[in-house]
Write a protein that holds these residues in place. Structure first.
Motif, short mmCIF file in Angstrom:
data_model
loop_
_atom_site.label_atom_id
_atom_site.label_comp_id
_atom_site.label_asym_id
_atom_site.label_seq_id
_atom_site.Cartn_x
_atom_site.Cartn_y
_atom_site.Cartn_z
N VAL A 1 1.04 4.26 -2.75
CA VAL A 1 0.85 5.67 -2.41
C VAL A 1 2.04 6.50 -2.90
O VAL A 1 1.89 7.55 -3.51
CB VAL A 1 0.66 5.85 -0.88
N SER B 1 -3.82 1.76 -4.79
CA SER B 1 -3.88 2.10 -3.35
C SER B 1 -5.24 1.74 -2.79
O SER B 1 -5.37 1.12 -1.73
CB SER B 1 -3.68 3.59 -3.12
N LEU C 1 0.83 -1.20 0.00
CA LEU C 1 0.00 0.00 0.00
C LEU C 1 0.87 1.26 0.00
O LEU C 1 0.64 2.19 -0.77
CB LEU C 1 -0.93 -0.01 1.23
#
Ligand SMILES: Nc1ncnc2c1ncn2[C@@H]1O[C@H](COP(=O)(O)OP(=O)(O)O)[C@@H](O)[C@H]1O
Ligand SMILES: [Mg+2]
Length: 302
Positions: free
Chosen positions: A14, A22, A10
């Motif tokens: 990002v 994401s 994740l």
């Protein structure tokens, strides 16, 4: 607790501004918490994922989000704005429920602070011409949101295998864009599974629709309508936060509606028109009779 490897993925998404990935990863983490029985944690994370207010990256953000926010004209068509909900004739029960839904959306942040989200997946059923589509548009007007209708010709194209993919696109759009997405006459894709006339592919479409309804957290509202709810898969119907019936009006209700509409138009209902109205079965029929009369009056003596 989410596994570090998932969190690392994740964080990477990002850092590369890949918002689509994401979001998918974040949803996976929520689902994992749900599966592990951590319902409180799942609800809290899900609440944090629901969009409130303007997005920080709405202008000049990364490409993936920009393209998701863009209207996909082959899949979604914008509907013209309508009047407010008070212009729609509704059964009392439906009005009370819809007012409540509007209140929930207008006070979304208060709900989110308590890990609750507003009801956003609505199902309207009833005979044609009784205000299902009009109500969806009026909800958009009330919330100041644009209304997009899903184009079934594009959704169920010549390649049935692509339908599930396109359904996903529609739900994704509803998640990133604050709007009302209308899946009008959902029976076109949501028929019951396992019916003799159905092919396996259609079963998969229904399953995919259900999965998307389960996973989806619309930024605004998702409204589905049907004239033939009995044909719909019951498991699909359970996915909605609110189901409302739009029954056929009685002749007294039609006359009262026509009276209000006539006075808005500044026209008087002569006996001949009243007689015609007596045979109207829906509000749409009545509206049409009034329009014909209004034209006649305007063009009289021209
Ligand atoms: N409940 C209603 N209140 C006011 N007008 C209505 C209502 N139902 C239908 N109409 C009129 O008929 C038109 C068609 O109705 P619509 O919402 O498209 O019906 P449905 O989606 O149930 O088939 C509307 O645009 C409106 O002019
Ligand atoms: Mg309709």
């Amino acid at each position: 607790m989410a596994r570090i490897s998932n969190l690392a993925k994740l964080f990477h998404a990002v850092s590369t501004r890949d918002w689509t990935t994401s979001r998918l990863l974040a949803e996976e983490i929520v689902e994992a918490e749900e599966k592990a029985g951590h319902h409180g944690a799942a609800a809290r994370l899900r609440g944090a994922l629901v969009q409130t207010g303007p997005r920080a990256d709405e202008t000049g953000g990364g490409q993936p989000l920009q393209s998701l926010l863009a209207v996909q004209p082959d899949l979604l068509t914008v509907l013209p704005p309508s009047g407010p909900l008070s212009d729609v004739t509704l059964p009392q029960k439906a009005r009370v429920q819809l007012d409540e839904v509007l209140r929930e959306h207008r006070n979304k942040s208060r709900l989110l602070a308590h890990a609750l989200s507003p009801r956003s997946r609505l199902f309207f059923h009833g005979p044609p011409g009784c205000g299902k589509t009009l109500t969806a548009r009026a909800l958009g007007t009330e919330l100041g949101l644009p209304v997009f209708v899903v184009r079934f010709d594009a959704l169920v194209g010549s390649y049935l295998g692509q339908t599930s993919l396109r359904i996903r696109e529609v739900f994704r759009f509803a998640e990133v864009r604050a709007c009302v997405v209308l899946i009008d006459e959902i029976d076109a894709v949501g028929r019951r599974r396992g019916k003799t006339t159905d092919v396996g592919e259609l079963d998969r479409v229904v399953i995919s629709l259900m999965q998307q309804f389960d996973l989806s957290h619309p930024a605004g509202l998702l409204v589905a309508t049907s004239n033939i709810p009995d044909e719909l898969d019951v498991a699909l119907l359970r996915r909605f936060d609110l189901t409302l019936e739009f029954p056929a009006p009685s002749s007294a209700e039609i006359l009262a509606f026509a009276g209000r509409e006539a006075s808005k138009r500044g026209i008087r209902l002569i006996n001949g028109v009243r007689h015609e109205l007596a045979s109207a079965k829906t509000f749409a029929d009545a509206e049409q009779i009034l329009q014909v009369e209004h034209r006649r009056i305007l063009l009289r003596g021209v």
